[in-house]
Design a protein around this motif. Structure first.
Motif, PDB file in Angstrom:
ATOM      1  N   PRO A  70       7.417  12.162   9.762  1.00 31.65           N
ATOM      2  CA  PRO A  70       5.940  11.932   9.747  1.00 31.65           C
ATOM      3  C   PRO A  70       6.208  10.689  10.810  1.00 31.65           C
ATOM      4  CG  PRO A  70       7.288  10.721   7.758  1.00 31.65           C
ATOM      5  CD  PRO A  70       7.774  11.046   8.832  1.00 31.65           C
ATOM      6  N   PRO A  71       4.663  11.177  11.776  1.00 32.79           N
ATOM      7  CA  PRO A  71       4.580   9.849  12.602  1.00 32.79           C
ATOM      8  C   PRO A  71       4.765   8.803  12.113  1.00 32.79           C
ATOM      9  CG  PRO A  71       2.791  10.910  12.793  1.00 32.79           C
ATOM     10  CD  PRO A  71       3.509  11.263  11.346  1.00 32.79           C
ATOM     11  N   GLU A  72       5.307   7.913  13.302  1.00 35.88           N
ATOM     12  CA  GLU A  72       6.047   6.133  13.028  1.00 35.88           C
ATOM     13  C   GLU A  72       4.628   5.976  12.042  1.00 35.88           C
ATOM     14  OE1 GLU A  72       8.452   2.350  14.273  1.00 35.88           O
ATOM     15  OE2 GLU A  72       8.389   4.527  15.326  1.00 35.88           O
ATOM     16  N   GLY A  73       4.408   4.497  10.993  1.00 28.61           N
ATOM     17  CA  GLY A  73       2.949   4.066  10.901  1.00 28.61           C
ATOM     18  C   GLY A  73       1.703   4.609  10.356  1.00 28.61           C
ATOM     19  N   ALA A  74       2.127   6.541  10.137  1.00 28.45           N
ATOM     20  CA  ALA A  74       0.642   6.785   9.716  1.00 28.45           C
ATOM     21  C   ALA A  74       0.953   7.069   8.099  1.00 28.45           C
ATOM     22  CB  ALA A  74       1.573   8.408  10.196  1.00 28.45           C
ATOM     23  N   GLU A  75      -0.023   6.954   7.790  1.00 33.17           N
ATOM     24  CA  GLU A  75      -0.562   6.866   6.052  1.00 33.17           C
ATOM     25  C   GLU A  75      -0.568   8.098   5.833  1.00 33.17           C
ATOM     26  OE1 GLU A  75      -4.160   5.863   6.011  1.00 33.17           O
ATOM     27  OE2 GLU A  75      -4.562   3.527   6.481  1.00 33.17           O
ATOM     28  N   GLU A  76      -0.218   8.077   3.815  1.00 31.30           N
ATOM     29  CA  GLU A  76       0.729   9.305   3.491  1.00 31.30           C
ATOM     30  C   GLU A  76      -1.097  10.116   3.312  1.00 31.30           C
ATOM     31  OE1 GLU A  76       2.272  10.722  -0.214  1.00 31.30           O
ATOM     32  OE2 GLU A  76       2.522   8.348   0.087  1.00 31.30           O
ATOM     33  N   LYS A  77      -0.718  11.529   3.583  1.00 29.22           N
ATOM     34  CA  LYS A  77      -2.302  12.022   3.308  1.00 29.22           C
ATOM     35  C   LYS A  77      -1.301  13.575   2.490  1.00 29.22           C
ATOM     36  CE  LYS A  77      -3.097  11.471   8.527  1.00 29.22           C
ATOM     37  NZ  LYS A  77      -3.643  11.820   9.562  1.00 29.22           N
ATOM     38  N   TRP A  96      -0.252  17.517   1.212  1.00 31.72           N
ATOM     39  CA  TRP A  96       0.203  18.306   2.363  1.00 31.72           C
ATOM     40  C   TRP A  96      -0.172  19.267   2.871  1.00 31.72           C
ATOM     41  CZ3 TRP A  96      -0.014  23.291   1.355  1.00 31.72           C
ATOM     42  CH2 TRP A  96      -0.488  24.250   0.434  1.00 31.72           C
ATOM     43  N   MET A  97      -1.303  19.149   2.652  1.00 34.14           N
ATOM     44  CA  MET A  97      -2.341  20.345   3.240  1.00 34.14           C
ATOM     45  C   MET A  97      -2.329  19.803   5.077  1.00 34.14           C
ATOM     46  SD  MET A  97      -3.628  20.858   0.624  1.00 34.14           S
ATOM     47  CE  MET A  97      -4.492  20.046  -0.084  1.00 34.14           C
ATOM     48  N   GLU A  98      -2.775  18.176   5.592  1.00 39.16           N
ATOM     49  CA  GLU A  98      -2.719  17.980   6.248  1.00 39.16           C
ATOM     50  C   GLU A  98      -1.912  17.363   7.170  1.00 39.16           C
ATOM     51  OE1 GLU A  98      -6.314  14.888   5.811  1.00 39.16           O
ATOM     52  OE2 GLU A  98      -4.641  14.325   3.549  1.00 39.16           O
ATOM     53  N   GLU A  99      -0.396  17.298   6.018  1.00 39.90           N
ATOM     54  CA  GLU A  99       1.205  16.354   6.757  1.00 39.90           C
ATOM     55  C   GLU A  99       1.251  18.236   6.964  1.00 39.90           C
ATOM     56  OE1 GLU A  99       2.261  12.891   5.111  1.00 39.90           O
ATOM     57  OE2 GLU A  99       2.442  14.727   3.313  1.00 39.90           O
ATOM     58  N   LEU A 100       1.892  18.558   6.709  1.00 41.93           N
ATOM     59  CA  LEU A 100       2.379  20.397   6.891  1.00 41.93           C
ATOM     60  C   LEU A 100       1.776  21.374   8.214  1.00 41.93           C
ATOM     61  CD1 LEU A 100       4.090  21.002   3.507  1.00 41.93           C
ATOM     62  CD2 LEU A 100       5.171  20.219   5.286  1.00 41.93           C
ATOM     63  N   ARG A 101       0.143  21.047   8.507  1.00 40.23           N
ATOM     64  CA  ARG A 101      -0.555  22.332   9.094  1.00 40.23           C
ATOM     65  C   ARG A 101       0.247  23.608   9.113  1.00 40.23           C
ATOM     66  NH1 ARG A 101      -3.161  18.505  12.561  1.00 40.23           N
ATOM     67  NH2 ARG A 101      -3.210  16.403  12.498  1.00 40.23           N
ATOM     68  N   LEU A 102      -0.190  24.196   8.036  1.00 37.49           N
ATOM     69  CA  LEU A 102       0.583  25.464   7.488  1.00 37.49           C
ATOM     70  C   LEU A 102      -0.964  27.178   8.658  1.00 37.49           C
ATOM     71  CD1 LEU A 102       2.027  25.391   4.224  1.00 37.49           C
ATOM     72  CD2 LEU A 102       3.209  25.396   6.460  1.00 37.49           C
ATOM     73  N   ARG A 103      -0.569  27.805   8.843  1.00 37.16           N
ATOM     74  CA  ARG A 103      -1.793  28.443   8.540  1.00 37.16           C
ATOM     75  C   ARG A 103      -2.611  29.085   7.771  1.00 37.16           C
ATOM     76  NH1 ARG A 103       1.700  33.288  11.836  1.00 37.16           N
ATOM     77  NH2 ARG A 103      -0.619  34.592  11.149  1.00 37.16           N
ATOM     78  N   PRO A 104      -3.649  29.231   7.567  1.00 38.23           N
ATOM     79  CA  PRO A 104      -4.742  28.695   6.284  1.00 38.23           C
ATOM     80  C   PRO A 104      -4.174  29.869   5.407  1.00 38.23           C
ATOM     81  CG  PRO A 104      -5.347  28.834   9.136  1.00 38.23           C
ATOM     82  CD  PRO A 104      -4.365  29.043   9.111  1.00 38.23           C
TER      83      PRO A 104
END
Length: 282
Positions: A232-239, A241-249
């Motif tokens: 995760p980007p440093e200091g980023a808020e927890e989101k 799994w869809m937002e964090e992993l950014r998988l193909r639709p």
């Protein structure tokens, strides 16, 4: 006083559960080579079968768990006796020795997915993770067709051996639709008093007596595998799994169906076919 009594009970339980010693022979046949692991209700050992001269896995009930440990081991043995699949360890025998009992099964040499992720620091692409699920569909489809559900599809219970995946540890398996006895449910933490936090919600979904519980386990396993390579980007808020992993639709859609509360398919074969079609498009 209560604290002292609790400490004393803990010492007694640790003594009762002390591992079998290397070189000891169980039931005159199985020589203990090493302790492989220890779970909540059992201990697993690699043994040499002195009759066949082959290595086997011996799973012994944890003495401190009393009748619950033995009941779970007997249930596991009865289920494994009905199963014959190349990705599921073969049951060999069941042995009793005084107050201890043991399930003897095929030893699958390798390491589990948990070890690959956390010790070997192996990272996987989304396609590689989906192909893992595809491999696991085979023993799960077979298991469900035999009328059973695993209920514990997690990274510690998936073994890697020469590129092939094996599904192990059927200690929580049950018949599809089976209602466990109240005492056993309470001992396993599956009774009405189960906590309501997120971890308990995952446990509750995975422990259902329906194939969808194993589909949920596959979805959860996929996320574990994908997060092994996520920073995760440093200091980023927890989101989510869809937002964090950014998988193909199309991948996100399939994994979402594995994780949803309502059963997305009627059979595991339908689930497998949809995954197969998805992999063909990638």
């Amino acid at each position: 006083m209560n604290r002292l009594a609790s400490k004393w009970r803990g010492m007694v339980e640790a003594w009762r559960d002390y591992p079998l010693q290397q070189g000891a022979v169980w039931d005159g046949r199985y020589r203990i080579e090493r302790l492989l692991g220890m779970g909540s209700y059992g201990q697993a050992y690699v043994c040499l079968d002195l009759q066949s001269n082959e290595f086997v896995l011996l799973k012994r009930n944890k003495p401190s768990k009393g009748g619950v440990g033995i009941e779970l081991l007997r249930r596991e043995s009865a289920i494994m006796e009905q199963l014959k699949h190349p990705q599921i360890p073969r049951r060999i025998a069941y042995s009793k020795r005084r107050r201890d009992e043991a399930l003897i099964m095929e030893y699958v040499e390798g390491y589990n997915l948990e070890f690959a992720i956390y010790e070997k620091k192996t990272a996987f692409t989304a396609e590689e993770a989906l192909r893992m699920l595809m491999q696991l569909m085979e023993p799960l489809r077979y298991l469900h067709e035999q009328g059973y559900v695993h209920r514990d599809v997690r990274i510690p219970n998936v073994l890697l051996r020469g590129g092939a995946l094996h599904l192990v540890d059927f200690g929580l398996a049950c018949r599809i639709g089976e209602q466990l006895p109240p005492g056993l449910r309470d001992a396993l933490g599956e009774g009405s008093g189960l906590a309501r936090d997120s971890a308990a919600a995952v446990k509750r979904r995975m422990r259902g007596a329906h194939p969808s519980s194993d589909w949920f386990g596959l979805g959860h396993l996929f996320l574990f595998v994908m997060y092994s390579g996520y920073e995760p980007p440093e200091g980023a808020e927890e989101k989510s799994w869809m937002e964090e992993l950014r998988l193909r639709p199309e991948i996100e859609h399939f994994v979402g169906k594995l994780l949803q509360d309502e059963a997305a398919w009627t059979t595991t074969e339908q689930c497998r076919q949809e995954l197969s079609a998805l992999l063909d498009r990638l």
